[in-house]
Scaffold this motif. Structure first.
Motif, mmCIF file in Angstrom:
data_model
loop_
_atom_site.group_PDB
_atom_site.id
_atom_site.type_symbol
_atom_site.label_atom_id
_atom_site.label_comp_id
_atom_site.label_asym_id
_atom_site.label_seq_id
_atom_site.Cartn_x
_atom_site.Cartn_y
_atom_site.Cartn_z
ATOM 1 N N GLN A 25 52.239 45.850 55.631
ATOM 2 C CA GLN A 25 52.288 44.487 54.889
ATOM 3 C C GLN A 25 52.381 43.230 55.773
ATOM 4 N N LYS A 26 51.953 41.965 55.328
ATOM 5 C CA LYS A 26 51.832 40.810 56.045
ATOM 6 C C LYS A 26 52.625 39.668 55.334
ATOM 7 N N THR A 27 53.042 38.780 56.215
ATOM 8 C CA THR A 27 53.497 37.683 55.872
ATOM 9 C C THR A 27 52.893 36.594 56.288
ATOM 10 N N GLY A 28 53.080 35.291 55.790
ATOM 11 C CA GLY A 28 52.282 34.189 56.182
ATOM 12 C C GLY A 28 52.837 32.878 55.919
ATOM 13 N N SER A 29 52.546 31.773 56.723
ATOM 14 C CA SER A 29 53.281 30.681 56.676
ATOM 15 C C SER A 29 52.100 29.267 57.064
ATOM 16 N N SER A 30 52.476 28.150 56.705
ATOM 17 C CA SER A 30 51.733 27.025 56.835
ATOM 18 C C SER A 30 52.336 26.010 57.548
ATOM 19 N N SER A 31 52.021 25.336 58.452
ATOM 20 C CA SER A 31 52.768 24.234 59.064
ATOM 21 C C SER A 31 52.943 22.950 58.216
ATOM 22 N N ASP A 32 52.110 22.951 57.352
ATOM 23 C CA ASP A 32 52.152 21.872 56.600
ATOM 24 C C ASP A 32 51.756 21.948 55.018
ATOM 25 N N THR A 33 52.873 22.365 54.140
ATOM 26 C CA THR A 33 52.788 22.869 52.938
ATOM 27 C C THR A 33 52.272 21.880 52.007
ATOM 28 N N ASN A 34 52.288 20.691 52.301
ATOM 29 C CA ASN A 34 51.748 19.459 51.476
ATOM 30 C C ASN A 34 50.342 19.525 51.489
ATOM 31 N N VAL A 35 49.599 20.099 52.495
ATOM 32 C CA VAL A 35 48.355 20.205 52.586
ATOM 33 C C VAL A 35 47.764 21.677 52.209
ATOM 34 N N LEU A 36 48.317 22.559 52.613
ATOM 35 C CA LEU A 36 47.805 24.151 52.464
ATOM 36 C C LEU A 36 49.013 24.698 52.315
ATOM 37 N N GLU A 37 48.953 25.501 51.210
ATOM 38 C CA GLU A 37 50.117 26.433 50.951
ATOM 39 C C GLU A 37 49.493 27.939 51.003
ATOM 40 N N LEU A 38 50.074 28.754 51.627
ATOM 41 C CA LEU A 38 49.705 29.969 51.646
ATOM 42 C C LEU A 38 50.087 30.942 50.396
ATOM 43 N N THR A 39 49.022 31.537 49.787
ATOM 44 C CA THR A 39 49.221 32.238 48.429
ATOM 45 C C THR A 39 49.657 33.588 48.598
ATOM 46 N N SER A 40 48.759 34.570 49.419
ATOM 47 C CA SER A 40 49.090 35.748 49.856
ATOM 48 C C SER A 40 48.328 36.212 50.908
ATOM 49 N N ALA A 41 48.970 37.120 51.891
ATOM 50 C CA ALA A 41 48.203 37.827 53.042
ATOM 51 C C ALA A 41 48.167 39.536 52.769
ATOM 52 N N SER A 42 47.075 40.035 52.463
ATOM 53 C CA SER A 42 46.935 41.292 52.011
ATOM 54 C C SER A 42 47.185 42.369 53.297
ATOM 55 N N ASN A 43 47.019 43.644 52.888
ATOM 56 C CA ASN A 43 47.176 44.371 54.108
ATOM 57 C C ASN A 43 46.160 44.619 55.097
ATOM 58 N N SER A 44 44.767 44.041 54.568
ATOM 59 C CA SER A 44 43.903 43.979 55.513
ATOM 60 C C SER A 44 43.749 42.793 56.372
ATOM 61 N N ALA A 45 44.775 41.802 56.095
ATOM 62 C CA ALA A 45 44.635 40.526 57.052
ATOM 63 C C ALA A 45 45.218 41.185 58.562
ATOM 64 N N VAL A 46 44.657 40.506 59.731
ATOM 65 C CA VAL A 46 45.041 40.541 60.743
ATOM 66 C C VAL A 46 46.254 39.677 61.314
ATOM 67 N N ALA A 47 47.129 39.983 61.867
ATOM 68 C CA ALA A 47 48.358 39.189 62.248
ATOM 69 C C ALA A 47 47.757 38.345 63.601
ATOM 70 N N GLY A 48 47.768 36.982 63.262
ATOM 71 C CA GLY A 48 47.545 35.818 64.328
ATOM 72 C C GLY A 48 47.753 34.363 63.945
ATOM 73 N N THR A 49 47.085 33.382 64.450
ATOM 74 C CA THR A 49 47.284 32.110 64.118
ATOM 75 C C THR A 49 46.073 31.488 64.132
ATOM 76 N N HIS A 50 45.690 30.859 63.222
ATOM 77 C CA HIS A 50 44.672 30.084 62.987
ATOM 78 C C HIS A 50 44.764 28.726 62.492
#
Length: 228
Positions: A25-50
């Protein structure tokens, strides 16, 4: 009681060892939630920074007919509508038994053309508002004919007006320019869904703010299962 405890232990161990269990299972975050809000990160997501830059948001096509003084005015005629260049045109013709703005809105909504119609009223009168059911550049409202007239008011023609032009959202993900017909963006980063809320802020030195989207492993879930 021992049987129940062993059953719970078996379930927790399965959660830790299954390919789609808590360890994946994955978690996620955005550095500016006024511009982009993370809704979900599924099991297939790869940990990392974008790095994501939002150039502009997607827009949904809309339009409206000229205003009438009274919503109860009797209308006549027809209007032909479709969504996008490849949509199927639908001609909506008013009948003598249902020939008001409300009747026209109801006929459009039940036609299956993919456009939502509603009657907007203020102190100066009422008008028909049309909103495409498909966002982005491919969902533009196309009207090929419009002969709707206000019979109560000397057969005044109710012309069609463009409200909002359709537009795709444009974003840059890790240096790659991408487009999305919706502001809900899924799988442009594999396994990740996020909501675009506003364009990136302009920077003093030029360019746009870059949002950091961080995908991580759900260590809290692993810890909770281990403790249990």
């Amino acid at each position: 009681s021992i049987g129940t405890l062993l059953s719970n232990l078996s379930n927790d161990m399965s959660s830790l060892t299954e390919a789609t269990g808590v360890l994946s299972q994955k978690t996620g975050s955005s550095s500016d939630t006024n511009v982009l809000e993370l809704t979900s990160a599924s099991n297939s997501a790869v940990a990392g920074t974008h790095t994501v830059t939002v150039t502009n948001l997607a827009q949904t096509s809309s339009g409206y007919l000229n205003k009438v003084t009274n919503a109860s005015d009797k209308l006549s005629g027809s209007i032909t509508l479709q969504v996008g260049a490849s949509g199927t045109p639908q001609t909506i013709t008013l009948t003598s038994s249902d020939n008001t703005l409300a009747g026209l809105a109801s006929a459009i909504n039940s036609s299956g053309v993919g456009i939502t119609a509603s009657v907007l009223t203020d102190s100066t009168g009422s008008q028909l508002s049309l909103v495409s059911g498909t966002s982005g550049a491919g969902g533009g409202i196309v009207y090929s004919s419009n002969s709707i007239t206000d019979v109560t008011n000397s057969n005044t023609a109710l012309g069609y007006n463009v409200g909002v032009l359709p537009k795709d959202a444009n974003i840059v993900v890790d240096g790659v320019s991408l487009a999305s017909g919706s502001n809900t963006v899924a799988n442009l980063i594999p396994g990740v869904t996020f909501q675009l809320l506003a364009p990136s802020a302009p920077l003093n030195g030029g360019g746009l703010e870059q949002i950091q989207v961080v995908i991580g492993n759900d260590n809290a879930g692993v810890e909770s299962t281990m403790n249990q």
